[in-house]
Design an enzyme around this catalytic site. Structure first.
Site, PDB file in Angstrom:
ATOM      1  N   GLU A 122     -11.612 -60.491 -33.100  1.00  0.00           N
ATOM      2  CA  GLU A 122     -12.044 -61.774 -32.535  1.00  0.00           C
ATOM      3  C   GLU A 122     -12.472 -62.764 -33.626  1.00  0.00           C
ATOM      4  O   GLU A 122     -13.192 -63.725 -33.356  1.00  0.00           O
ATOM      5  CB  GLU A 122     -13.199 -61.563 -31.542  1.00  0.00           C
ATOM      6  CG  GLU A 122     -12.927 -60.580 -30.425  1.00  0.00           C
ATOM      7  CD  GLU A 122     -11.799 -60.992 -29.467  1.00  0.00           C
ATOM      8  OE1 GLU A 122     -11.232 -62.090 -29.660  1.00  0.00           O
ATOM      9  OE2 GLU A 122     -11.490 -60.213 -28.563  1.00  0.00           O
ATOM     10  N   HIS A 163     -20.814 -61.713 -29.858  1.00  0.00           N
ATOM     11  CA  HIS A 163     -20.020 -61.400 -28.664  1.00  0.00           C
ATOM     12  C   HIS A 163     -20.378 -60.000 -28.188  1.00  0.00           C
ATOM     13  O   HIS A 163     -20.491 -59.076 -28.995  1.00  0.00           O
ATOM     14  CB  HIS A 163     -18.525 -61.479 -29.007  1.00  0.00           C
ATOM     15  CG  HIS A 163     -17.628 -60.894 -27.972  1.00  0.00           C
ATOM     16  ND1 HIS A 163     -17.632 -61.295 -26.661  1.00  0.00           N
ATOM     17  CD2 HIS A 163     -16.699 -59.898 -28.045  1.00  0.00           C
ATOM     18  CE1 HIS A 163     -16.735 -60.603 -25.975  1.00  0.00           C
ATOM     19  NE2 HIS A 163     -16.155 -59.742 -26.799  1.00  0.00           N
ATOM     20  N   HIS A 221     -20.556 -57.291 -24.257  1.00  0.00           N
ATOM     21  CA  HIS A 221     -20.081 -57.036 -22.888  1.00  0.00           C
ATOM     22  C   HIS A 221     -21.258 -56.615 -22.012  1.00  0.00           C
ATOM     23  O   HIS A 221     -21.301 -55.472 -21.533  1.00  0.00           O
ATOM     24  CB  HIS A 221     -19.026 -55.916 -22.892  1.00  0.00           C
ATOM     25  CG  HIS A 221     -17.859 -56.130 -23.820  1.00  0.00           C
ATOM     26  ND1 HIS A 221     -17.055 -55.097 -24.266  1.00  0.00           N
ATOM     27  CD2 HIS A 221     -17.342 -57.262 -24.377  1.00  0.00           C
ATOM     28  CE1 HIS A 221     -16.089 -55.574 -25.055  1.00  0.00           C
ATOM     29  NE2 HIS A 221     -16.251 -56.885 -25.153  1.00  0.00           N
ATOM     30  N   GLU A 236     -37.432 -68.921 -16.481  1.00  0.00           N
ATOM     31  CA  GLU A 236     -37.275 -69.307 -17.894  1.00  0.00           C
ATOM     32  C   GLU A 236     -35.883 -69.863 -18.232  1.00  0.00           C
ATOM     33  O   GLU A 236     -35.718 -70.506 -19.273  1.00  0.00           O
ATOM     34  CB  GLU A 236     -37.564 -68.112 -18.803  1.00  0.00           C
ATOM     35  CG  GLU A 236     -36.556 -66.997 -18.600  1.00  0.00           C
ATOM     36  CD  GLU A 236     -36.707 -65.823 -19.565  1.00  0.00           C
ATOM     37  OE1 GLU A 236     -36.360 -64.711 -19.178  1.00  0.00           O
ATOM     38  OE2 GLU A 236     -37.161 -66.044 -20.708  1.00  0.00           O
ATOM     39  N   HIS A 257     -14.719 -60.325 -19.063  1.00  0.00           N
ATOM     40  CA  HIS A 257     -14.665 -59.672 -20.372  1.00  0.00           C
ATOM     41  C   HIS A 257     -16.067 -59.563 -20.980  1.00  0.00           C
ATOM     42  O   HIS A 257     -16.501 -58.474 -21.326  1.00  0.00           O
ATOM     43  CB  HIS A 257     -13.729 -60.456 -21.308  1.00  0.00           C
ATOM     44  CG  HIS A 257     -13.620 -59.889 -22.681  1.00  0.00           C
ATOM     45  ND1 HIS A 257     -12.454 -59.850 -23.401  1.00  0.00           N
ATOM     46  CD2 HIS A 257     -14.565 -59.330 -23.499  1.00  0.00           C
ATOM     47  CE1 HIS A 257     -12.664 -59.280 -24.567  1.00  0.00           C
ATOM     48  NE2 HIS A 257     -13.943 -58.964 -24.653  1.00  0.00           N
TER      49      HIS A 257
END
Ligand code: 13P
Ligand code: ZN
Length: 270
Positions: free
Chosen positions: A116, A139, A141, A169, A210
């Site tokens: 990525e 990044h 998941h 919040e 994803h």
């Protein structure tokens, strides 16, 4: 030269990746992180003229020419980063207008940066144009954020508004909202460009079905952003399908944002 394994940036990367793994955000090799570093931070630990390998990137990143990044390796397990940083991480400098990554340290088994990398570098370019202090792209998941993707419309406004309603919040932590992309093939320049486009407006981008991308000034701040989105998504999942008899109303969200003095997406409220 000092031992790079004791540097604040490697130590923090080990600590953060371990926490992300334990929180269930990074199964197997899922997820990746890139951290922008200054030459002055690296100088006590590395000879920045000693290039180990030159790795083509497959994209242009002219504004990142000469910049240094600590990046997780492709296929590497977050669970293993703390035990084996020199193999699971790498430090690269971008050259040739971003088309080459010069490896200065790491990926010791012959590996390379995350698949990525385009999304990371394009996101750095987009965020740096908005906030010159941005340093991190993360990044992962996270389970509840991902689960929410299957039962909630995937558009910026409605996804943001639901998250804001789930924890008091949220509107204070991400007043600009979250960007949402549809499901796309990952690991290529197309999803990188789409992510960067959203990053012009948001520090948080959901990749439909994803995972999530977050950007920030520090590892701590970026981790906190993922954590806050994931907590809100968890509340959504815990209450999904049950009659909702209370909510934080739009007028209350507005009052909250004004009380904390944050610039929020007014058009995301009714
Ligand atoms: P990498 O192992 O190449 O970093 O890929 C993991 C991932 O999460 C892909 O989106
Ligand atoms: Zn992923």
């Amino acid at each position: 030269m000092q031992n790079i394994l004791n540097s604040p940036f490697i130590t923090e990367m080990c600590e953060i990746t371990s926490n992300m793994y334990r929180l269930g955000w990074n199964e197997r090799n899922g997820g990746n992180i890139s951290l922008l570093l200054d030459e002055a931070e690296l100088a006590p630990y590395l000879d920045t003229d000693a290039v180990l390998r030159r790795i083509p990137t497959g994209f242009d990143a002219p504004s990142l020419e000469g910049r240094f990044f600590l990046v997780t390796g492709t296929g590497k397990y977050f669970r293993r980063v703390a035990a084996d940083p020199e193999n699971t991480l790498g430090i690269v400098r971008l050259a040739d207008g971003g088309r080459t990554a010069e490896l200065l340290w790491g990926y010791s088994d012959g590996g390379k940066f995350t698949s990525e990398f385009p999304a990371h570098m394009m996101s750095h370019m987009a965020r740096l144009a908005v906030d010159p202090e941005n340093r991190v792209v993360m990044h992962c998941h996270p389970t509840n954020t991902l689960a929410m993707n299957y039962i909630h419309p995937l558009d910026d406004r409605s996804f943001t508004r639901t998250l804001w309603q789930m924890c008091t919040e949220c509107i204070v932590v991400f007043p600009e909202g979250v960007g949402v992309l549809p499901w796309m093939v990952c690991g290529n320049n197309e999803i990188g460009a789409a992510t960067a486009e959203k990053m012009k407006l948001y520090r948080t981008v959901v990749w439909g079905m994803h995972g999530i991308y977050c950007a920030g000034k520090s590892m701590e701040e970026t981790f906190g952003l993922v954590e806050t989105v994931e907590k809100a998504a968890q509340i959504f999942i815990l209450t999904a399908g049950k009659p909702r008899i209370n909510t934080i109303r739009d007028c209350e969200l507005r009052a909250l944002a004004e009380a904390f003095g944050v610039e929020y997406r007014r058009d995301f409220l009714d």
